[in-house]
Design a protein around this motif. Structure first.
Motif, short mmCIF file in Angstrom:
data_model
loop_
_atom_site.label_atom_id
_atom_site.label_comp_id
_atom_site.label_asym_id
_atom_site.label_seq_id
_atom_site.Cartn_x
_atom_site.Cartn_y
_atom_site.Cartn_z
N LYS A 147 -14.52 -28.46 -7.15
CA LYS A 147 -15.57 -28.45 -8.17
C LYS A 147 -15.07 -27.85 -9.47
N ASN A 148 -14.12 -26.92 -9.38
CA ASN A 148 -13.60 -26.28 -10.60
C ASN A 148 -12.50 -27.11 -11.27
N LYS A 149 -12.33 -28.37 -10.82
CA LYS A 149 -11.39 -29.34 -11.38
C LYS A 149 -9.94 -29.13 -10.95
N SER A 150 -9.65 -28.09 -10.15
CA SER A 150 -8.29 -27.90 -9.67
C SER A 150 -8.01 -28.88 -8.53
N LEU A 151 -6.74 -29.25 -8.38
CA LEU A 151 -6.35 -30.25 -7.39
C LEU A 151 -5.76 -29.60 -6.14
N GLU A 153 -13.52 -34.09 -4.02
CA GLU A 153 -13.70 -35.43 -4.57
C GLU A 153 -12.35 -36.12 -4.65
N GLN A 154 -12.29 -37.35 -4.15
CA GLN A 154 -11.05 -38.11 -4.26
C GLN A 154 -10.94 -38.68 -5.67
N VAL A 155 -9.81 -38.41 -6.33
CA VAL A 155 -9.61 -38.85 -7.70
C VAL A 155 -8.23 -39.51 -7.81
#
Length: 858
Positions: free
Chosen positions: A596-600, A624-626
């Motif tokens: 959620k904090n955008k880290s992978l 989330e799969q990106v």
């Protein structure tokens, strides 16, 4: 029957190597328009080898090169290695293993991987920038730059790592920290070799218009060069009593019309005047600020989103037109490398100045009124503006220049300043001279000698190459010098001019050096007398198609263009530009997983719950799969060796091209490979069907007529799409073709024969095997590309619309090309037409062949 790619592919790779199938010679029987130079940006041979993103561009140029050979072109398609560079030296520091050993090992891995993909390179032309036979000529070209006055020595600020005790290139700094150890970098002045690329700024800018490059790349280069026109203006410094000190601050401005709104000045922290003008009261604050600014990269300093910082020097200047005393500050948002390293700050009309003035409560004076304001009759602009406006308009608060439109005001105020003797018109470029040296071991030694009597002297060209000596330690010296400085036996030498004791230059060249001219060496890679024979360069140059990633959009391409223009000026090459056409392949990406904090999260730390649900193994957080760039740290790198082992090289080639248009980034999905593999397997199995002889383009039966039309349409589509690098749609057409052909129990020879040729650039191993299976002794590589017959590419039937008074009333199918008379008869007999014209007078009939018949009635 199983598709035996694992035996077919090694067989043909061996055949191509043993027979030197793709060896290229400068055959003068080929006219100039039948010689094409197709070039890939050569790889840096890292220890990780290739991942599936690398072969995308290589496969594209390979398909195109094979296609061109079959169309009668003499094609130069070489490969080599950009083998000097920091990673090998870092590995040497860590392990003690000489960079040459690891580099050659990595090159062998890359070479084997590239060959396993079936790429049709002329391996006799392979070059490596770290081999003496190559860097001898990199050094020779540097000497020509030096002799032409384009290389000079100067102290210049560099990125300095206090932990590694060495200078870092900009690309080695991430977020203001050393990429290797994570320490905060500092800016430190060190002796550097610098190339005068700025002398070529105008030509580098102008000649972009002649190139067939993506517009986005041209814009990036234009912005990097950053040409602007304006004026250089002197601001006199004053002492406490208000008298001029004799010192001046020179500023460059593109908006001389706003000088009446200059309420303060800002110098870069590195500006030479800072030390002499700073007052005693402000000296500590200024020194502390300079120290903090030295820790930031230029990118961080010019970040528009960051808060503005600065310190007052205690000094004042005089605005030459308002005669007002204005304070002089320093701030890191001003770079010493742009303009004069000083600005007149006009906060009412510059966003950065406005933020700075707001931060430090400095005055803002509006001197440009908007068009609507002025033309609406407003004349009082004494109130301090609440916001910054940057658009053109009319001069206000500017004495005798009030009411002038911006462009006229620029001219008139510049002329006025020139008449006062304090300004001159100027052209400026953002482009800075190229800091060319590195305090490293693994790079080309700079072939210069420092003599106490003669100064800086080039070594004799006959003594090149100046070889890298063996060293016991690759660790930086900590003095800012390269490890070479510690080898007295190498450093101490004789002056080539006077013969007295002298010292060698210990800085080495940057990794960019070897890649500035490698495309020329491919034309004549084994020449020990010159960097490349001019006749051979003239035979091939310029490069007709250059394919590579957008990450080299500015620096490599700009540096290569600069060197090429120097060589052109010296009469050593005959073209002004090295690369006529440039194509940037899109990145092949992979799946990654985001919190959620955008880290992978690395792929091996992810648990798959369902087709669309994923979670972090360690924390249980839903992910989330990106789509993201392939990287070792994310564990989402796909090794092409694994794909080739399981599905074959031809499957890998086709799949990468089938993913989408070449220039577009595409996500890798291994499950999608199976469809391409089955396509090739179907082709293989079709080759066992009866192939029977019949006249070429036979139309004697409905079956052969349908196949003739299908073949010719496929030839045209694949020809046009391959020529325009639209490989994905060419493959789609071949798939349509095979699906239709597979419905037939036997296949005409001419249909199969020509299809195999179409397949060859895309799946060369399979095509070679099928070609041989058909009884051909020679390789398919130079067989003639099939021709299509236009009449068979036109649809045989068409739908004709029937209208009455312009309204649709019916339609019918006819043979394409049916006469107007026949179309009118058929339209009048159409049921829909009969119903709507019954009992009415026909005034006229409008017929558009193959499209419509409009019956006009009373």
């Amino acid at each position: 029957m199983a598709y035996p790619f694992s035996t077919i592919e090694p067989k043909w790779q061996k055949y191509w190597e043993e027979n030197k199938t793709f060896r290229t010679v400068e055959d003068k029987n080929y006219p100039k328009d039948k010689r094409l130079y197709i070039l890939d940006m050569f790889p840096y041979p890292s220890g990780d080898g290739l991942h599936v993103g690398h072969p995308e561009g290589y496969t594209a140029t390979d398909i195109y090169s094979r296609f061109l050979r079959m169309n009668g072109y003499n094609v130069l398609h070489p490969m080599g290695f950009d083998s000097f560079g920091l990673p090998a030296e870092n590995y040497a520091i860590k392990t003690g293993i000489h960079p040459l050993i690891t580099t050659r090992k990595n090159m062998e891995t890359f070479r084997n991987q590239i060959k396993s993909i079936g790429l049709s390179y002329d391996w006799d032309r392979e070059i490596s920038t770290s081999e003496e036979s190559y860097y001898k000529w990199t050094q020779w070209i540097f000497l020509q730059l030096f002799k032409k006055g384009l290389a000079y020595e100067k102290e210049a600020p560099i990125n300095w790592c206090p932990s590694c005790l060495t200078g870092l290139a900009n690309e080695e700094v991430k977020d203001g920290k050393c990429e290797r150890c994570g320490a905060q970098i500092q800016r430190k002045n060190l002796r550097q070799w610098i190339l005068k690329i700025t002398e070529y700024a105008e030509r580098l800018l102008e000649d972009l218009d002649e190139l067939d490059w993506p517009e986005s790349i041209k814009i990036m280069q234009k912005n990097w060069i950053g040409k602007s026109t304006g004026a250089e203006v002197d601001f006199a410094l004053i002492d406490k009593s208000g008298k001029e000190t004799g010192q001046k601050i020179k500023v460059y401005t593109t908006r001389p019309d706003t000088i009446f709104g200059a309420t303060y000045m800002v110098l870069a922290p590195e500006h030479e005047l800072v030390k002499s003008i700073t007052t005693k009261e402000q000296s500590k604050a200024v020194a502390d600020y300079i120290e903090e600014a030295a820790k930031k990269s230029d990118l961080e300093r010019t970040d528009l989103a960051k808060n503005k910082t600065g310190v007052f020097t205690g000094a004042y200047a005089i605005n030459p037109l308002t005669e007002q005393k204005i304070p002089v500050w320093i701030s890191d948002y001003i770079l010493i490398s742009y303009g004069t390293g000083a600005i007149m700050a006009v906060p009412a009309h510059d966003e950065r100045d406005f933020e700075f003035a707001t931060q430090f409560n400095l005055p803002k004076i509006k001197v440009v009124a908007g068009v609507e304001e002025w033309e609406g009759g407003k004349r009082d602009f004494s109130e301090e503006p609440k916001a910054c406006t940057t658009e053109d308009g009319y001069s206000v608060n500017s004495k005798q220049f009030d009411g002038l439109k911006t462009e006229e005001a620029k001219t008139k105020i510049t002329e006025h300043l020139e008449n006062l003797g304090i300004a001159k018109k100027a052209v400026n470029y953002k482009l800075r001279d190229w800091i060319f040296s590195r305090q490293r071991y693994w790079g080309e030694p700079i072939p210069l000698v420092h003599c106490p009597c003669c100064g800086i002297v080039p070594i004799d060209e006959h003594d090149l190459p100046l070889s890298l000596p063996q060293v016991e330690s690759y660790t930086p010296t900590g003095t800012g010098e390269s490890p070479l400085a510690a080898i007295d036996s190498w450093v101490n030498t004789k002056c080539p001019k006077c013969g007295k004791e002298a010292k060698r230059e210990t800085n080495t060249m940057p990794q960019w050096a070897g890649s500035c001219w490698y495309y020329l060496r491919y034309a004549d890679p084994n020449n020990n007398e010159v960097f490349a024979d001019k006749e051979k360069c003239d035979y091939w140059m310029p490069v007709d198609l250059y394919v590579g990633g957008t990450e080299h959009a500015v620096l490599h391409l700009l540096y290569a263009r600069f060197w090429h223009k120097v060589l052109y000026d010296l009469g050593l090459v005959s073209t002004k530009e090295p690369f006529t056409r440039l194509v940037n392949q899109g990145m092949i990406t992979s799946f990654a997983y985001m919190r959620k904090n955008k880290s992978l999260v690395p792929a091996d730390k992810v648990k798959k719950i369902s087709e669309t649900e994923f979670e972090d193994i360690e924390t249980g957080e839903t992910l989330e799969q990106v789509i993201a760039k392939m990287s070792k740290s994310l564990k989402n790198v796909i090794n092409p060796d694994d794909i080739i082992k399981e599905y074959g090289a031809d499957t890998l080639r086709l799949y990468e091209m089938f993913l989408g248009p070449l220039e577009v980034s595409k996500p890798w999905n291994t499950s999608g490979i199976m469809g391409v593999f089955r396509f090739l397997e179907k082709i293989w199995n079709l080759s066992d069907r009866e192939i029977y002889k019949t006249p070429v383009n036979d139309t004697s039966t409905p079956e052969t007529k349908a196949l003739t039309v299908l073949l010719n349409k496929t030839i045209r589509k694949v020809t046009e799409d391959t020529a325009s690098l639209n490989f994905n749609t060419a493959i789609s057409q071949m798939m349509i073709f095979i699906n239709e052909v597979s419905k037939h129990k036997k296949i005409p020879h001419y249909v199969w024969y020509n299809f195999v040729k179409l397949l060859n650039p895309y799946a060369p191993h399979l095509a070679e095997e099928l070609w041989q299976k058909m009884g051909n002794d020679e390789s398919i590589a130079y067989s003639h590309w099939p021709m299509f017959v236009e009449k068979f590419c036109v649809d045989q039937t068409c739908t004709v619309v029937v209208q009455v008074n312009g309204k649709l009333r019916g339609k019918f199918e006819v043979e394409a090309g049916t006469s107007k008379e026949e179309l009118e008869k058929l339209a009048l007999a159409n049921e829909g037409a009969i119903r709507n014209i019954e009992g009415k007078e026909i005034k006229k009939i409008i017929t558009v062949p193959d499209k419509l018949v409009n019956i006009v009635v009373q």
